[in-house]
Design a protein around this motif. Sequence first.
Motif, PDB file in Angstrom:
ATOM      1  N   VAL A 110       0.851  -1.296   0.246  1.00  0.00           N
ATOM      2  CA  VAL A 110       0.122   0.126  -0.095  1.00  0.00           C
ATOM      3  C   VAL A 110       0.791   1.390   0.064  1.00  0.00           C
ATOM      4  CG1 VAL A 110      -1.821   1.352   1.116  1.00  0.00           C
ATOM      5  CG2 VAL A 110      -1.616  -1.246   1.253  1.00  0.00           C
ATOM      6  N   SER A 111       0.723   2.252  -0.668  1.00  0.00           N
ATOM      7  CA  SER A 111       1.469   3.427  -1.051  1.00  0.00           C
ATOM      8  C   SER A 111       0.386   4.811  -1.331  1.00  0.00           C
ATOM      9  CB  SER A 111       2.579   3.375  -2.396  1.00  0.00           C
ATOM     10  OG  SER A 111       3.356   2.215  -2.163  1.00  0.00           O
ATOM     11  N   VAL A 112       0.644   5.587  -0.617  1.00  0.00           N
ATOM     12  CA  VAL A 112      -0.122   6.800  -0.251  1.00  0.00           C
ATOM     13  C   VAL A 112       0.733   7.837  -0.232  1.00  0.00           C
ATOM     14  CG1 VAL A 112      -1.862   7.903   0.879  1.00  0.00           C
ATOM     15  CG2 VAL A 112      -1.799   5.312   0.881  1.00  0.00           C
ATOM     16  N   MET A 113       0.517   8.904  -1.078  1.00  0.00           N
ATOM     17  CA  MET A 113       1.057  10.330  -1.107  1.00  0.00           C
ATOM     18  C   MET A 113      -0.107  11.526  -1.187  1.00  0.00           C
ATOM     19  SD  MET A 113       3.811  12.077  -4.053  1.00  0.00           S
ATOM     20  CE  MET A 113       5.271  10.960  -3.423  1.00  0.00           C
ATOM     21  N   ILE A 114       0.310  12.282  -0.179  1.00  0.00           N
ATOM     22  CA  ILE A 114      -0.650  13.343  -0.009  1.00  0.00           C
ATOM     23  C   ILE A 114       0.179  14.614  -0.438  1.00  0.00           C
ATOM     24  CG2 ILE A 114      -2.284  14.688   1.244  1.00  0.00           C
ATOM     25  CD1 ILE A 114      -2.549  12.097   2.929  1.00  0.00           C
ATOM     26  N   ILE A 115      -0.398  15.535  -1.285  1.00  0.00           N
ATOM     27  CA  ILE A 115       0.150  16.847  -1.708  1.00  0.00           C
ATOM     28  C   ILE A 115      -0.781  17.966  -1.421  1.00  0.00           C
ATOM     29  CG2 ILE A 115       1.275  18.207  -3.736  1.00  0.00           C
ATOM     30  CD1 ILE A 115       1.014  15.048  -4.889  1.00  0.00           C
ATOM     31  N   LYS A 116      -0.452  18.877  -0.617  1.00  0.00           N
ATOM     32  CA  LYS A 116      -0.961  20.122  -0.095  1.00  0.00           C
ATOM     33  C   LYS A 116      -1.068  21.076  -1.523  1.00  0.00           C
ATOM     34  CE  LYS A 116      -0.484  20.379   4.798  1.00  0.00           C
ATOM     35  NZ  LYS A 116       0.043  21.003   5.876  1.00  0.00           N
ATOM     36  N   LEU A 117      -2.204  21.078  -2.301  1.00  0.00           N
ATOM     37  CA  LEU A 117      -2.183  21.958  -3.451  1.00  0.00           C
ATOM     38  C   LEU A 117      -2.161  23.482  -3.134  1.00  0.00           C
ATOM     39  CD1 LEU A 117      -4.575  19.671  -5.799  1.00  0.00           C
ATOM     40  CD2 LEU A 117      -2.052  19.835  -5.801  1.00  0.00           C
ATOM     41  N   ARG A 118      -2.832  24.000  -2.062  1.00  0.00           N
ATOM     42  CA  ARG A 118      -2.933  25.148  -1.574  1.00  0.00           C
ATOM     43  C   ARG A 118      -1.582  25.898  -1.461  1.00  0.00           C
ATOM     44  NH1 ARG A 118      -8.292  25.806   2.237  1.00  0.00           N
ATOM     45  NH2 ARG A 118      -9.904  25.723   0.705  1.00  0.00           N
ATOM     46  N   ASP A 119      -0.767  25.133  -0.910  1.00  0.00           N
ATOM     47  CA  ASP A 119       0.703  25.724  -0.741  1.00  0.00           C
ATOM     48  C   ASP A 119       1.407  26.097  -1.998  1.00  0.00           C
ATOM     49  OD1 ASP A 119      -0.021  24.956   1.950  1.00  0.00           O
ATOM     50  OD2 ASP A 119       1.917  23.499   2.118  1.00  0.00           O
ATOM     51  N   PHE A 120       1.109  25.154  -3.104  1.00  0.00           N
ATOM     52  CA  PHE A 120       1.567  25.639  -4.481  1.00  0.00           C
ATOM     53  C   PHE A 120       0.907  26.681  -5.138  1.00  0.00           C
ATOM     54  CE2 PHE A 120       2.894  21.395  -3.251  1.00  0.00           C
ATOM     55  CZ  PHE A 120       4.589  21.380  -3.737  1.00  0.00           C
ATOM     56  N   TYR A 121      -0.248  26.622  -4.923  1.00  0.00           N
ATOM     57  CA  TYR A 121      -1.204  27.708  -5.706  1.00  0.00           C
ATOM     58  C   TYR A 121      -0.953  29.063  -5.071  1.00  0.00           C
ATOM     59  CZ  TYR A 121      -5.319  30.405  -6.915  1.00  0.00           C
ATOM     60  OH  TYR A 121      -6.264  31.254  -7.340  1.00  0.00           O
ATOM     61  N   CYS A 122      -0.849  29.209  -3.769  1.00  0.00           N
ATOM     62  CA  CYS A 122      -0.364  30.442  -3.180  1.00  0.00           C
ATOM     63  C   CYS A 122       0.814  30.974  -3.532  1.00  0.00           C
ATOM     64  CB  CYS A 122      -0.483  30.232  -1.428  1.00  0.00           C
ATOM     65  SG  CYS A 122      -2.341  29.908  -0.930  1.00  0.00           S
ATOM     66  N   LYS A 123       1.878  29.952  -3.553  1.00  0.00           N
ATOM     67  CA  LYS A 123       3.174  30.547  -3.746  1.00  0.00           C
ATOM     68  C   LYS A 123       3.206  30.999  -5.147  1.00  0.00           C
ATOM     69  CE  LYS A 123       5.459  27.474  -0.552  1.00  0.00           C
ATOM     70  NZ  LYS A 123       6.155  28.504  -0.007  1.00  0.00           N
ATOM     71  N   VAL A 124       2.416  30.330  -6.146  1.00  0.00           N
ATOM     72  CA  VAL A 124       2.487  30.815  -7.640  1.00  0.00           C
ATOM     73  C   VAL A 124       1.749  32.173  -7.705  1.00  0.00           C
ATOM     74  CG1 VAL A 124       1.642  30.481  -9.775  1.00  0.00           C
ATOM     75  CG2 VAL A 124       2.475  28.458  -8.478  1.00  0.00           C
ATOM     76  N   ASN A 125       0.695  32.584  -7.141  1.00  0.00           N
ATOM     77  CA  ASN A 125      -0.095  33.510  -7.160  1.00  0.00           C
ATOM     78  C   ASN A 125       0.687  34.644  -6.322  1.00  0.00           C
ATOM     79  OD1 ASN A 125      -2.893  33.201  -8.678  1.00  0.00           O
ATOM     80  ND2 ASN A 125      -2.308  31.327  -7.597  1.00  0.00           N
ATOM     81  N   ASN A 126       1.507  34.661  -5.454  1.00  0.00           N
ATOM     82  CA  ASN A 126       2.060  35.523  -4.650  1.00  0.00           C
ATOM     83  C   ASN A 126       3.638  35.860  -5.271  1.00  0.00           C
ATOM     84  OD1 ASN A 126      -0.026  35.689  -2.817  1.00  0.00           O
ATOM     85  ND2 ASN A 126       0.807  33.944  -1.413  1.00  0.00           N
ATOM     86  N   ALA A 127       3.993  35.098  -6.342  1.00  0.00           N
ATOM     87  CA  ALA A 127       5.332  35.236  -6.615  1.00  0.00           C
ATOM     88  C   ALA A 127       5.419  36.574  -7.511  1.00  0.00           C
ATOM     89  CB  ALA A 127       5.605  33.974  -7.549  1.00  0.00           C
TER      90      ALA A 127
END
Length: 361
Positions: A344-361
């Motif tokens: 069993v393999s599970v990966m969880i990625i917080k998308l809001r962190d990437f979205y905020c960084k892109v829009n605040n760049a």
Amino acid sequence: MACTVAAGGTSKASFNSIMAQDLFMAEAICSSASSSSSSSPSSLNFCKNRGASTARVCPKRKRPLRIAIPALQPLDLEQESDAGVDAIELECQRFSAFCKRGRTRKEMEDRCKASIGVPRNPHLAFFGVYDGHGGAAAAEFAAENLGKHVMAEVGKTTEEEERGRFENAVATGYLRTDDEFLKSQGEGGTCCVTAVISDDDLIVSNAGDCRAVICRNGEAQALTSDHRPARPDERARIESLGGFLSYCGGTMRLQGSVAVSRGIGDRHVKPWLTAEPETTVVKLRPDSEFLILASDGLWDNVSNQEAVDMARPSCVDSDGKVSLLGACKNLADLAVSRGSNDDVSVMIIKLRDFYCKVNNA
């Protein structure tokens, strides 16, 4: 002198002869028993009463040697594997991953990999989960090479290019990885699910039965479709190439062998099994909360919405009680508690962190 024998009787001469033979045998046995074990009560008693005509002596049998039978050892399905890899953990603030060996597996065949930022594009990130079969060689190879090839191709694209630029770039990366693995004479194969974040574009691809599920405002949405041989379009593609499907071990299998129709490796079922992925491209939005990439060891036992509901407290307004890695482990444990024997393999990625960084760049 004539001897007469009545029916059922014995003459006196014959009787005396038998008595003499019995006494001779008794004395011989008594003598042997006295010399070997002078304290044997049965032998002494017989010697004292050797005049009795009806006495019979049976030599004492020796007890057979004891056979040492080893104790039955319990079957421990949780013992450490020969390969020494029972679990893999990846943890950082924006993503976490956990791979766990199946209870009946001799070695763990799953792998996971993540790369965030490259020198020329700090907003480029790659994530992947690989579900190997027939050994871990294909999953290890894909984990080390697929991300590099895909990011290199995605980095070449420009916004001026035609629609489908991301899909073509990812497909090139998958096919190149497959070709290199086959040339290396590697054995086995692997299913893949990957996610590329390029600025505010989320590019999700899969080959096989690994799956990607996005959470938007608490609602689960699958971004991939499992590649099973029984899927109508996959079956049509396989049969058009001269392949066949057969029902083996409770599962529809390609060429009576593998239970998936796409993946990397598996040279024995080429060209019917292809490494070409299916890709979905979506824009990151404020309601894009997190993404789950996982192997079928999870999805065969946990629904999309169940997985999102369990992971969401760790991704949105987390109170710190359960870490992101803890959420991955909880999902894996849930699958195992429901009977999963697979890795069993599970990966969880917080998308809001990437979205905020892109829009605040």
